[in-house]
Design a protein around this motif. Sequence first.
Motif, PDB file in Angstrom:
ATOM      1  N   GLU B   4       0.834  -1.193   0.000  1.00  0.00           N
ATOM      2  CA  GLU B   4       0.000   0.000   0.000  1.00  0.00           C
ATOM      3  C   GLU B   4       0.873   1.248   0.000  1.00  0.00           C
ATOM      4  O   GLU B   4       1.857   1.332   0.715  1.00  0.00           O
ATOM      5  CB  GLU B   4      -0.858  -0.013   1.246  1.00  0.00           C
ATOM      6  N   HIS B  99      -5.328   1.874  12.899  1.00  0.00           N
ATOM      7  CA  HIS B  99      -5.269   1.996  11.432  1.00  0.00           C
ATOM      8  C   HIS B  99      -3.817   1.969  10.974  1.00  0.00           C
ATOM      9  O   HIS B  99      -3.458   1.305  10.014  1.00  0.00           O
ATOM     10  CB  HIS B  99      -5.870   3.329  10.986  1.00  0.00           C
ATOM     11  N   ALA B 101      -1.292   0.746  12.550  1.00  0.00           N
ATOM     12  CA  ALA B 101      -0.655  -0.548  12.818  1.00  0.00           C
ATOM     13  C   ALA B 101      -0.771  -1.489  11.621  1.00  0.00           C
ATOM     14  O   ALA B 101       0.117  -2.291  11.349  1.00  0.00           O
ATOM     15  CB  ALA B 101      -1.277  -1.186  14.056  1.00  0.00           C
ATOM     16  N   ARG B 102      -1.873  -1.388  10.908  1.00  0.00           N
ATOM     17  CA  ARG B 102      -2.083  -2.249   9.759  1.00  0.00           C
ATOM     18  C   ARG B 102      -1.126  -1.929   8.617  1.00  0.00           C
ATOM     19  O   ARG B 102      -0.887  -2.737   7.735  1.00  0.00           O
ATOM     20  CB  ARG B 102      -3.521  -2.048   9.273  1.00  0.00           C
ATOM     21  N   ILE B 104       2.044  -0.316   9.001  1.00  0.00           N
ATOM     22  CA  ILE B 104       3.475  -0.231   9.292  1.00  0.00           C
ATOM     23  C   ILE B 104       3.946  -1.545   9.903  1.00  0.00           C
ATOM     24  O   ILE B 104       3.161  -2.292  10.470  1.00  0.00           O
ATOM     25  CB  ILE B 104       3.821   0.930  10.260  1.00  0.00           C
ATOM     26  N   TYR B 131      -3.685  -9.447  11.469  1.00  0.00           N
ATOM     27  CA  TYR B 131      -3.693  -8.336  10.508  1.00  0.00           C
ATOM     28  C   TYR B 131      -4.762  -8.507   9.436  1.00  0.00           C
ATOM     29  O   TYR B 131      -4.919  -7.672   8.583  1.00  0.00           O
ATOM     30  CB  TYR B 131      -2.312  -8.192   9.858  1.00  0.00           C
TER      31      TYR B 131
END
Lengths: 275, 334
Positions: B4, B99, B101-102, B104, B131
Motif C-alpha cells: 500500500e 489503522h 498498525a495495519r 506499518i 492483521y
Amino acid sequence: MTAQPSLVSDEFRLYRRLVAARIRSDWQYRTSFLLLMVSQSLIIVFELVALLFLIELVPQFGGWSRAQVVFLYAMATLPFSIGDVFISEVELLAYRYIRDGDFDVVLLRPTSALLQILALEFELRRAGKLLTPAIALAWSATNLDVDWTVGRIAALAVAVISGTAIYSGLWVIAGSIPFWAVASREATNAMTYGSQFANQYPLHIYPGWIRAIMGWALPLAFVAYVPAISLADAANPLDLPSWMAFTPPAVAVVIGLIARWVWRTGVAHYQSTGS
Amino acid sequence: MTTEQPTGDRPVITVEGLSKTYIVRTRAEGGRNPLRRQRREVDAVSDVSFTIERGEMVGYIGPNGAGKSTTIKMITGILTPSAGRATVLGLTPTAERRHLARRIGVVFGNRSQLWFDLPLRDSFDLLHHLYRTDRHRHDHNVAEFVDRLDLGPLLDTPVRQLSLGQRMRGEVTAALLHDPALVVLDEPTIGLDVVSKYAVREFLREVNAERGTTVLLTTHDLDDIEQLCPRMMIIDHGRVLLDGPVADFKAEHGTERTVVVDLIEAGDPLEVAATTVVRVEGPRQWLRFDRRATTAAEVIAGVTALAPVRDLAIEEPDIEELIHRLYQERGAGR
C-alpha cells in the motif's frame, strides 16, 4: 484496504485463535501443565469440602435457609469464577506487560490491546474453578422452595451474566491501576479476590458501613444478593424494593462503561508517560 | 494487492517540532524528609523535525539515551508527543494507532512479537489472522521471505530454540508479512553474528528496492548505515545534529587524512608543511593533514625529501570516529 470494519464475530474468532495458541504453548510444558492441573483440582476438592461444611453446619444464616445461603454462595461465586477464567488475565498488565515493555508490542497490532492480553494470557487450568459453584448452584436450586419456571430460569441466566459482567468490569478497573502506578499484583487482588469473599454471605449480616462500601459502592450486592432475594424467595430484612430485582443488567452496563473509560484513559496515560 | 502506498506524493513521515518530556520523580537530595520527591523534567526529544519520502532508507543514529527510541515510539503511536506533531502515512499515530498498525511494520531488537513456545510457522499464521491479510498474499509473502532469509529449515522449530540471529530473521519477516508501506526497525542488528547481520541487511535492501517499502532504522552499528542507508540523521540529547546523505557527511567532516610512513630508520618527527605528526612508533610515523590545505601527493613528496621510506599508507577517518567528533564539537557548544 481502508478501515475494514472489524466485526464482533471477527474479533471473537481472533480471540479463539489466540487462546488456542496459548493452550498449544502451555502444552509444550506438559509435565508442569499437568501438575498445575492436579494442584488446581486439589484446590477444587477443598472448595467442595468447604461447601459441604457450609451446607451441613449453617442451617440458618441471617434468616435465610440453608438452600438459600448456598444459592447465594453459588450466585456470588459462579460469576466470579467465570471472570477469573476469562478476565483476570488483565492482572498481568503490570506484572509483565508494562514492566517488561511488552505492552508496546501489543499496542503495535491492529486490534484491541485488552483482547490481546486476555487471549495471550488465557489460563485453561482456571476453568476447573467453575466446578464448585456449578455444583453449589445445582444443589441449592433443586433444594429451594421455588418453582423453576422458564421465566425464573431466564432471570437466573440474566443474573449470572450481569454478575459476570460486573466482576469483569471491576477486574478491568483494578487491572488498570498499573497504568498510573506500577502497583503490585496484591493491590489488584485485594479489590477482586478480597471483595469476592465478603460477597458470599447475605449482605444484611454485615454492619452498615460494610454494606455501603462492598454492596452498593463497589457494587457487589447486584451480583448475588439482590437477584438472590427474588430468585430464591428469601427473607428481605433490608426491605429492598422488589423492582431492584431488575437492576443488575443496568448496573452491569454502567460498570462496563466505566471499565471501558478507565481502560482507555489508562492506555492514553501510558502513551503520554511512556512508563 | 500490492504494497500500500500513501496517496499522492505526500511524504511517508512528516515530523514537525516533535518533543517528548518525561517527568522523573527522584528523592530530593539533602532533604530531611525521605518521602519528599522531586519532580524533574527530562527532555527525551526536543524540537525534532524531518520528512521521509516514500521509498527512502534512513538511518537514525545516536548514543544511548539520545532519544532514538522515543522518537520511534511517537512515530508508531506508542507514545503521544508532548509538543509538535507527527504524521505517518497521512495518519496521526496515537489517535489512529490501529489503522496505522495495519500499514506499518515494527521490529524492536530487544522485544519479540513471535510466540515463544510455538513453531515459527504458527507465529506467521497468527499474524495473518491478527492483521486480517489476504490468504494468498500471505502465503506468497511467507514463501518469498522464507526463501530469501533461508528460514525453511526453521519453520517447525519453536521460537525459543532459535538462535538470536535466526529469531531476528523471523522477526523481520513477521514485521513485513502484511505488506507495510513503512517498516521501522529499532536496533535490528544488535547482538547478531556476521552472517545474520549480512542476511538481514541484504533482505532489507531488497525489500526496499523491489517493493518500495520505506525503511527507518536506528542502530549503534554504523556499518548498517554505510551498507544500507543513503541518508542518515544523527541525534544527541534529543536534538537532531545532522540530517543528510552519508556521502556528504563524509565529504564535509571527513576532510582529514593521515599518511602512515614506515621509514628505514627511526628518527625525530618529520616536519612537513601543513601536516602534524600525531604519533611515532619506532620507524613508523603518522602525519595528519587536511585535504583542503594540501594533497597526499605533496605530503608524500615532502616525506621522501626528508628521509628514505620503506612503505606508506593513507588512512581516512571512519564514520564512527567522525560522528564521535561531531558529538564532542556540538556537545561543547551546548
